[in-house]
Design an enzyme around this catalytic site. Structure first.
Site, PDB file in Angstrom:
ATOM      1  CG  HIS A  95      -1.908  -1.121   1.221  1.00  0.00           C
ATOM      2  ND1 HIS A  95      -2.966  -1.162   0.326  1.00  0.00           N
ATOM      3  CD2 HIS A  95      -1.988  -2.248   1.961  1.00  0.00           C
ATOM      4  CE1 HIS A  95      -3.659  -2.276   0.534  1.00  0.00           C
ATOM      5  NE2 HIS A  95      -3.098  -2.955   1.515  1.00  0.00           N
TER       6      HIS A  95
ATOM      7  CG  PHE B 104      -7.833  -6.873  13.114  1.00  0.00           C
ATOM      8  CD1 PHE B 104      -7.426  -6.847  11.786  1.00  0.00           C
ATOM      9  CD2 PHE B 104      -7.047  -7.552  14.020  1.00  0.00           C
ATOM     10  CE1 PHE B 104      -6.249  -7.449  11.390  1.00  0.00           C
ATOM     11  CE2 PHE B 104      -5.865  -8.161  13.632  1.00  0.00           C
ATOM     12  CZ  PHE B 104      -5.465  -8.115  12.312  1.00  0.00           C
TER      13      PHE B 104
ATOM     14  CG  ASP C  65     -13.514  -3.339  11.099  1.00  0.00           C
ATOM     15  OD1 ASP C  65     -13.030  -2.813  10.115  1.00  0.00           O
ATOM     16  OD2 ASP C  65     -14.192  -4.368  11.035  1.00  0.00           O
TER      17      ASP C  65
ATOM     18  CG  ASP D 175      -9.174  -8.432   9.424  1.00  0.00           C
ATOM     19  OD1 ASP D 175      -8.603  -7.461   8.883  1.00  0.00           O
ATOM     20  OD2 ASP D 175     -10.064  -8.311  10.258  1.00  0.00           O
TER      21      ASP D 175
ATOM     22  CG  ASP E 294      -7.162  -4.606   1.420  1.00  0.00           C
ATOM     23  OD1 ASP E 294      -6.147  -5.322   1.440  1.00  0.00           O
ATOM     24  OD2 ASP E 294      -7.256  -3.537   2.063  1.00  0.00           O
TER      25      ASP E 294
HETATM   26  N1  LIG Z   1     -10.639  -5.527  10.375  1.00  0.00           N
HETATM   27  C1  LIG Z   1      -9.897  -4.593   9.789  1.00  0.00           C
HETATM   28  N2  LIG Z   1     -10.152  -3.299  10.066  1.00  0.00           N
HETATM   29  C2  LIG Z   1      -9.379  -2.386   9.450  1.00  0.00           C
HETATM   30  C3  LIG Z   1      -8.353  -2.693   8.554  1.00  0.00           C
HETATM   31  C4  LIG Z   1      -7.794  -1.469   8.125  1.00  0.00           C
HETATM   32  C5  LIG Z   1      -6.715  -1.253   7.124  1.00  0.00           C
HETATM   33  N3  LIG Z   1      -5.692  -2.254   7.165  1.00  0.00           N
HETATM   34  C6  LIG Z   1      -4.819  -2.275   5.988  1.00  0.00           C
HETATM   35  C7  LIG Z   1      -3.594  -3.034   6.273  1.00  0.00           C
HETATM   36  C8  LIG Z   1      -3.549  -4.169   5.571  1.00  0.00           C
HETATM   37  C9  LIG Z   1      -4.770  -4.384   4.827  1.00  0.00           C
HETATM   38  O1  LIG Z   1      -4.492  -4.826   3.517  1.00  0.00           O
HETATM   39  C10 LIG Z   1      -5.475  -3.034   4.839  1.00  0.00           C
HETATM   40  O2  LIG Z   1      -5.223  -2.365   3.623  1.00  0.00           O
HETATM   41  C11 LIG Z   1      -8.502  -0.462   8.796  1.00  0.00           C
HETATM   42  N4  LIG Z   1      -9.433  -1.056   9.566  1.00  0.00           N
HETATM   43  C12 LIG Z   1     -10.479  -0.479  10.405  1.00  0.00           C
HETATM   44  O3  LIG Z   1     -11.600  -0.231   9.565  1.00  0.00           O
HETATM   45  C13 LIG Z   1     -12.222   0.997   9.950  1.00  0.00           C
HETATM   46  C14 LIG Z   1     -11.928   1.982   8.854  1.00  0.00           C
HETATM   47  O4  LIG Z   1     -12.793   1.695   7.779  1.00  0.00           O
HETATM   48  P1  LIG Z   1     -12.970   2.847   6.674  1.00  0.00           P
HETATM   49  O5  LIG Z   1     -13.480   4.087   7.453  1.00  0.00           O
HETATM   50  O6  LIG Z   1     -13.954   2.299   5.703  1.00  0.00           O
HETATM   51  O7  LIG Z   1     -11.573   3.086   6.083  1.00  0.00           O
HETATM   52  C15 LIG Z   1     -11.559   1.416  11.245  1.00  0.00           C
HETATM   53  O8  LIG Z   1     -12.204   0.780  12.333  1.00  0.00           O
HETATM   54  C16 LIG Z   1     -10.164   0.842  11.064  1.00  0.00           C
HETATM   55  O9  LIG Z   1      -9.518   0.607  12.314  1.00  0.00           O
HETATM   56  C17 LIG Z   1      -8.093  -4.062   8.288  1.00  0.00           C
HETATM   57  O10 LIG Z   1      -7.193  -4.448   7.515  1.00  0.00           O
HETATM   58  N5  LIG Z   1      -8.901  -4.968   8.933  1.00  0.00           N
END
Ligand SMILES: Nc1nc2c(c(CN[C@H]3C=C[C@H](O)[C@@H]3O)cn2[C@@H]2O[C@H](COP(=O)(O)O)[C@@H](O)[C@H]2O)c(=O)[nH]1
Length: 375
Positions: free
Chosen positions: A77, A276, A278, A347, A352
């Site tokens: 990224h 995670f 979220d 996850d 993504d």
């Molecule tokens: N479960 C989970 N939650 C994740 C991510 C990520 C980004 N991780 C990057 C790293 C490697 C991956 O390839 C991703 O590119 C952010 N979040 C959560 O989402 C919410 C943001 O949402 P929105 O406002 O729509 O961008 C917020 O609670 C944030 O903490 C994840 O990976 N998994």
């Protein structure tokens, strides 16, 4: 940490002392998967559809293969720091720690054009990426936003400083700015008192155990302790429901960034990290038919009603999502022995993917609306 929970570190030390010699203390556990299964078994507003989970496992794994999902996906990224991009490993660790202290609640009710956005590198970044862009932009402007010494400096680092760091390209500001300042202040104070003011020492204290690092984060920093005694709920258990979303994603980000190697990426028990919990993954699991809502909950989500943090509905949504991803993971491994897949990579893929769907406008049901510092 609540009084009723044993201090795992203390127990380990006690065992070694009584034995008169270092012994292999029982490996630490985070308690998240146990919490998730407990809530799933007691849920009445969220259910899992097993056939959809089975189909999802097949679809997810084949897509992950096609897109060759691996820990290296993380550094691919463009906004994420990485030693291959000239960043010093210690600075990358500091960045990830600061980022995951603030990695929560970016959702907005405004339109795509009016929602909070950060302008950086000629693009407007929203959601999670607005956080990463804001931190990168601040560092380029010479603001030491990832330095715990700075977080404690009440003259230099004020709410106005943070407002400047996350200044928006639209009329909407970043949500929960004051809470974010408090998270950094608190973490700076604790790091100063206990870890020579750098998160590196937290990682070395965890002795390459992901579970021990998650427990250390949630026991040491209140703003990482994402545990809840559900409110009006039939759950009668004595212990809090541990979800630990930001503590877990911090460990996962370190592991992925350093590709499971070196002093900051090696975790012998990384597979103990769960999905995670979220607001995005439950939405994706519902989109795939895996997560089913009761009619009143479905209505509340579709009408974008506030679902209070720690409420019965919110706990069921998040905990059942953790359990759902665990079942999907087990199905993938059962059907593909030796598959290099864990809950983290599943996850990352699901997050993504839902973001791509958001981009294409192909989301069918909104994500749930809970405003909190936990995710
Ligand atoms: N479960 C989970 N939650 C994740 C991510 C990520 C980004 N991780 C990057 C790293 C490697 C991956 O390839 C991703 O590119 C952010 N979040 C959560 O989402 C919410 C943001 O949402 P929105 O406002 O729509 O961008 C917020 O609670 C944030 O903490 C994840 O990976 N998994």
């Amino acid at each position: 940490m609540s009084d009723s929970e044993p201090d795992l570190e203390l127990l380990e030390l006690l065992r070694q002392h009584l034995a008169g010699k270092p012994q292999k203390a029982s490996e630490p556990e985070t308690g998240v998967l146990e919490s998730a299964e407990y809530v799933y078994n007691n849920s009445i507003d969220v259910a899992l559809d097993m056939r959809s989970c089975k189909n999802a496992a097949k679809a997810i794994y084949s897509q992950m293969q096609i897109k060759s999902y691996s820990p290296a996906t993380w550094s691919s990224h463009e906004l994420h720091p990485h030693p291959s991009k000239g960043d010093k490993p210690e600075d990358v660790v500091a960045f990830i720690f600061a980022m995951d202290l603030l990695n929560f609640s970016f959702w907005s009710e405004k339109s795509e054009e009016e929602r909070f956005a950060i302008e950086y590198k000629g693009k407007k970044w929203t959601g999670y990426w607005s956080l990463v862009a804001g931190l990168q932009r601040a560092l380029e402007e010479g603001i030491p936003i990832t330095d715990p010494h700075f977080w404690q400096n009440e003259d230099e680092f004020t709410i106005e400083t943070l407002r400047h760091v996350f200044r928006s390209a639209t009329s909407e500001q970043m949500p929960l700015l004051q809470a974010r300042l408090s998270c950094l202040r608190e973490a700076g104070q604790i790091l100063y008192e206990k870890y020579s003011c750098h998160p590196l020492h937290l990682i070395t204290t965890s002795r390459h155990s992901a579970a021990r690092l998650v427990n250390l984060l949630s026991d040491t920093f209140p703003c990482f302790n994402d545990s809840h005694f559900p409110l009006d709920t039939p759950f009668t258990r004595r212990k809090p429901i541990r979800l630990l979303k930001r503590a877990q994603i911090l460990v996962a980000d370190l592991w992925a960034c350093f590709e499971g190697q070196g002093p900051y990426g090696t975790f012998h028990d990384i597979d103990k990290i769960t999905m995670f919990a979220d607001y995005r993954i439950p939405q994706m699991l519902n989109q795939m038919g895996c997560l089913q809502y009761s009619p009143p909950l479905e209505t509340a989500i579709r009408l974008k009603r506030d679902i209070p943090s720690g409420s019965n509905w919110e706990i069921q949504l998040r905990a059942c999502s953790i359990w759902c991803v665990e079942l999907i993971r087990r199905e993938i491994v059962k059907e593909n022995p030796g598959a290099k897949v864990n809950a983290i990579l599943i996850d990352f893929f699901l997050y993504d993917t839902i973001k791509e769907m958001e981009e294409e406008g192909s989301e069918t049901v909104p994500h749930h609306r809970t405003r909190s510092i936990w995710y």
